[in-house]
Design an enzyme around this catalytic site. Sequence first.
Site, PDB file in Angstrom:
ATOM      1  N   LYS A 122     -14.090  -6.908  -7.716  1.00 60.35           N
ATOM      2  CA  LYS A 122     -14.383  -7.109  -6.400  1.00 60.35           C
ATOM      3  C   LYS A 122     -15.875  -7.374  -6.258  1.00 60.35           C
ATOM      4  O   LYS A 122     -16.510  -6.517  -6.670  1.00 60.35           O
ATOM      5  CB  LYS A 122     -13.918  -6.256  -5.408  1.00 60.35           C
ATOM      6  CG  LYS A 122     -12.413  -5.939  -5.090  1.00 60.35           C
ATOM      7  CD  LYS A 122     -12.105  -5.024  -4.136  1.00 60.35           C
ATOM      8  CE  LYS A 122     -10.685  -4.681  -4.165  1.00 60.35           C
ATOM      9  NZ  LYS A 122     -10.181  -3.055  -3.807  1.00 60.35           N
ATOM     10  N   LYS A 161       0.728  -1.206  -0.048  1.00 59.05           N
ATOM     11  CA  LYS A 161       0.064  -0.034   0.070  1.00 59.05           C
ATOM     12  C   LYS A 161       0.758   1.281  -0.195  1.00 59.05           C
ATOM     13  O   LYS A 161       1.634   1.262   0.965  1.00 59.05           O
ATOM     14  CB  LYS A 161      -0.885  -0.008   1.183  1.00 59.05           C
ATOM     15  CG  LYS A 161      -1.636  -1.053   1.335  1.00 59.05           C
ATOM     16  CD  LYS A 161      -2.859  -0.765   0.048  1.00 59.05           C
ATOM     17  CE  LYS A 161      -4.217  -1.922  -0.018  1.00 59.05           C
ATOM     18  NZ  LYS A 161      -5.145  -1.716  -0.866  1.00 59.05           N
ATOM     19  N   GLU A 218      -1.864  -0.575  -8.716  1.00 61.18           N
ATOM     20  CA  GLU A 218      -3.324  -0.350  -8.916  1.00 61.18           C
ATOM     21  C   GLU A 218      -3.850   0.989  -8.422  1.00 61.18           C
ATOM     22  O   GLU A 218      -3.257   1.606  -7.549  1.00 61.18           O
ATOM     23  CB  GLU A 218      -3.871  -1.478  -7.557  1.00 61.18           C
ATOM     24  CG  GLU A 218      -4.938  -2.406  -7.708  1.00 61.18           C
ATOM     25  CD  GLU A 218      -4.978  -3.279  -6.847  1.00 61.18           C
ATOM     26  OE1 GLU A 218      -5.901  -3.016  -5.965  1.00 61.18           O
ATOM     27  OE2 GLU A 218      -4.261  -4.290  -6.575  1.00 61.18           O
ATOM     28  N   ASP A 225      -0.456  -0.870  -4.818  1.00 64.21           N
ATOM     29  CA  ASP A 225      -2.012  -0.122  -4.689  1.00 64.21           C
ATOM     30  C   ASP A 225      -1.731   1.094  -4.126  1.00 64.21           C
ATOM     31  O   ASP A 225      -1.681   1.223  -2.899  1.00 64.21           O
ATOM     32  CB  ASP A 225      -2.687  -1.168  -3.977  1.00 64.21           C
ATOM     33  CG  ASP A 225      -4.266  -0.876  -3.987  1.00 64.21           C
ATOM     34  OD1 ASP A 225      -4.374   0.398  -4.772  1.00 64.21           O
ATOM     35  OD2 ASP A 225      -4.978  -1.420  -3.597  1.00 64.21           O
ATOM     36  N   ASP A 266      -9.159  -0.349 -10.377  1.00 63.68           N
ATOM     37  CA  ASP A 266      -9.861  -1.002  -9.268  1.00 63.68           C
ATOM     38  C   ASP A 266     -10.965  -0.102  -8.681  1.00 63.68           C
ATOM     39  O   ASP A 266     -11.982  -0.448  -9.450  1.00 63.68           O
ATOM     40  CB  ASP A 266      -8.636  -1.109  -7.814  1.00 63.68           C
ATOM     41  CG  ASP A 266      -9.515  -1.597  -6.696  1.00 63.68           C
ATOM     42  OD1 ASP A 266     -10.673  -2.102  -6.933  1.00 63.68           O
ATOM     43  OD2 ASP A 266      -9.133  -1.923  -5.740  1.00 63.68           O
TER      44      ASP A 266
HETATM   45  C1  LIG Z   1      -7.816  -6.586   1.408  1.00 61.82           C
HETATM   46  C2  LIG Z   1      -7.244  -6.183   0.162  1.00 61.82           C
HETATM   47  N1  LIG Z   1      -6.149  -6.985  -0.097  1.00 61.82           N
HETATM   48  C3  LIG Z   1      -7.183  -4.944  -0.366  1.00 61.82           C
HETATM   49  O1  LIG Z   1      -6.061  -4.406  -0.338  1.00 61.82           O
HETATM   50  N2  LIG Z   1      -8.167  -4.246  -0.793  1.00 61.82           N
HETATM   51  C4  LIG Z   1      -8.313  -3.086  -1.061  1.00 61.82           C
HETATM   52  C5  LIG Z   1      -9.528  -2.212  -0.275  1.00 61.82           C
HETATM   53  C6  LIG Z   1      -9.555  -2.675   1.047  1.00 61.82           C
HETATM   54  C7  LIG Z   1     -10.433  -1.932   2.172  1.00 61.82           C
HETATM   55  O2  LIG Z   1     -10.018  -0.819   2.249  1.00 61.82           O
HETATM   56  O3  LIG Z   1     -11.442  -2.614   2.608  1.00 61.82           O
HETATM   57  C8  LIG Z   1      -7.898  -2.480  -2.618  1.00 61.82           C
HETATM   58  O4  LIG Z   1      -7.424  -3.393  -3.287  1.00 61.82           O
HETATM   59  O5  LIG Z   1      -8.038  -1.391  -2.603  1.00 61.82           O
HETATM   60 MG   LIG Z   2      -7.125  -1.753  -4.614  1.00 63.48          MG
END
Ligand SMILES: C[C@H](N)C(=O)N[C@H](CCC(=O)O)C(=O)O
Ligand SMILES: [Mg+2]
Length: 362
Positions: A267, A162, A218, A190, A243
Site C-alpha cells: 500500500k 473483514k 490477510e 482480512d 499486510d
Molecule cells: C479499503 C481496502 N479494501 C482495505 O480493506 N484496506 C484495509 C485497511 C483500510 C483502512 O482501515 O483504511 C486493509 O487492507 O487492511
Molecule cells: Mg489488510
Amino acid sequence: MKIIDIKLGHISVPLRTPFKTALRTVNSVEDIIVRIETDTGNVGYGEIPPTGVITGDTTGAIIGAIESHIKKALIGMDIENIEEIMDKLDKSIVGNTSAKAGVDIAIYDLYGQLYNAPVYKILGGYRKEIITDITISVNEPEEMARDSIDAINRGYRTLKIKVGNDAKKDIERMKAIREAVGYDVDLRIDANQGWNYKEAIYTLRKMEDAGLNIELVEQPVPGHDFEGLKMVTDNVSIPVMADESVFSPKDAIKIMEMRAADYINIKLMKTGGIHNALKICNIAEVYGVECMIGCMLEAKVSVNAAVHLAAAKKIITKIDLDGPVLCSEDPVDGGSVFNESKIILNDAPGFGIKDIQGIKYI
Ligand SMILES: C[C@H](N)C(=O)N[C@H](CCC(=O)O)C(=O)O
Ligand SMILES: [Mg+2]
C-alpha cells in the site's frame, strides 16, 4: 520544471455504507490533498488518508510533517531529478509514510507530465485494465451474506471479507457468506491483526475443514509478530498475506527471508509512496512472491496512483483498490475510470487528474 509551492487541502467524501474492520469503523473519507505547483504552471496532485490505527499518521501529524519538514526539503528542486527528490523526501523526516506517499504521488504525477507520458507506461506498462475486489465490512453473519450478494449483483467476482474481531463468529460469518454466494466467487479474508497465532491457526483450520475454499487470509496476527505470522503460514493450507507487517522494503526482505507469508500487500501509504513500492516489487520478483496492491480508505487521487503501479508491474497479481467504489461520490475529474470491479487506465500524462471538487485549502 521546478517546485515552487506545496499546498495542502482537505476533502470529505461520505461512504455508501459504514466501513468496519477489526481495527475501526469509518463513515467518510477525510483526506488531505497535496497540490504541488511548478514554475511551468504544471500541477501535481496527491492524497493522504490519516489511518492512525495502521500507519500511526493523524491529520495533524501529516500536515506538520509536510509544512515543517518536507516542504523545506523539496521547494526549488527540479522534477527531472526525481532520484534526488525521493532521497530528500525519505531523509526529510523519520517515518510519516502517509505524508511522504502523498507528496511522492504528486511528484510522479509531475514526472509523467514532464515526459508527456502516463505514469504506468514509464514504470513498466504491463497492462491497461485491472479488476479489483470489493470489501465486505465485518458485521453480523446475515448482514454480511446480504452485503456479499449485493456486491455480486454489482458485478464483483472477488470479495474481501473483514473478520478478526471474534474468532468463533468469524467461522459463522464465512459459512453464511459461502452458503449465500456459492462457489463461483473468490473469497479472501482480512483479519486486520485481530487474532493471535493460536486463534488464527484454530480458526483457519476450522474454515478449511468446513470446505469454505478461502483464497487467502490477510494479516491474521499483529503486524509486529513476524514469528506468529510464520507459525500461521507453516500450519494452515490457506495462503497467508502480510499486510500491516510490511511497510518498508526491509520489512519485505525480512518476511520473504523468513518465509513468514505467501504474499505481500503493498500500500502506498505504508511504503511512503511509489518509489519504495517499486523496491518491494523488485524484491518480490527476486523471491518469486506475488503481491497485492491495496489501499486505505481513500478516494480516487491516491488510489489512481496505485492503479498505475498495478498496471505497470507483473508481480502485482491481486488488486484491492476499492476505495473509490466504497465512496458515495467521486470528487475527481480525470484519472482512471472505475466501473465497479473494472478499472480502465487512460493515457493522459502523469496520473491524468484534471481537477478535484470541494478541496478546502488549509
Ligand atoms: C479499503 C481496502 N479494501 C482495505 O480493506 N484496506 C484495509 C485497511 C483500510 C483502512 O482501515 O483504511 C486493509 O487492507 O487492511
Ligand atoms: Mg489488510
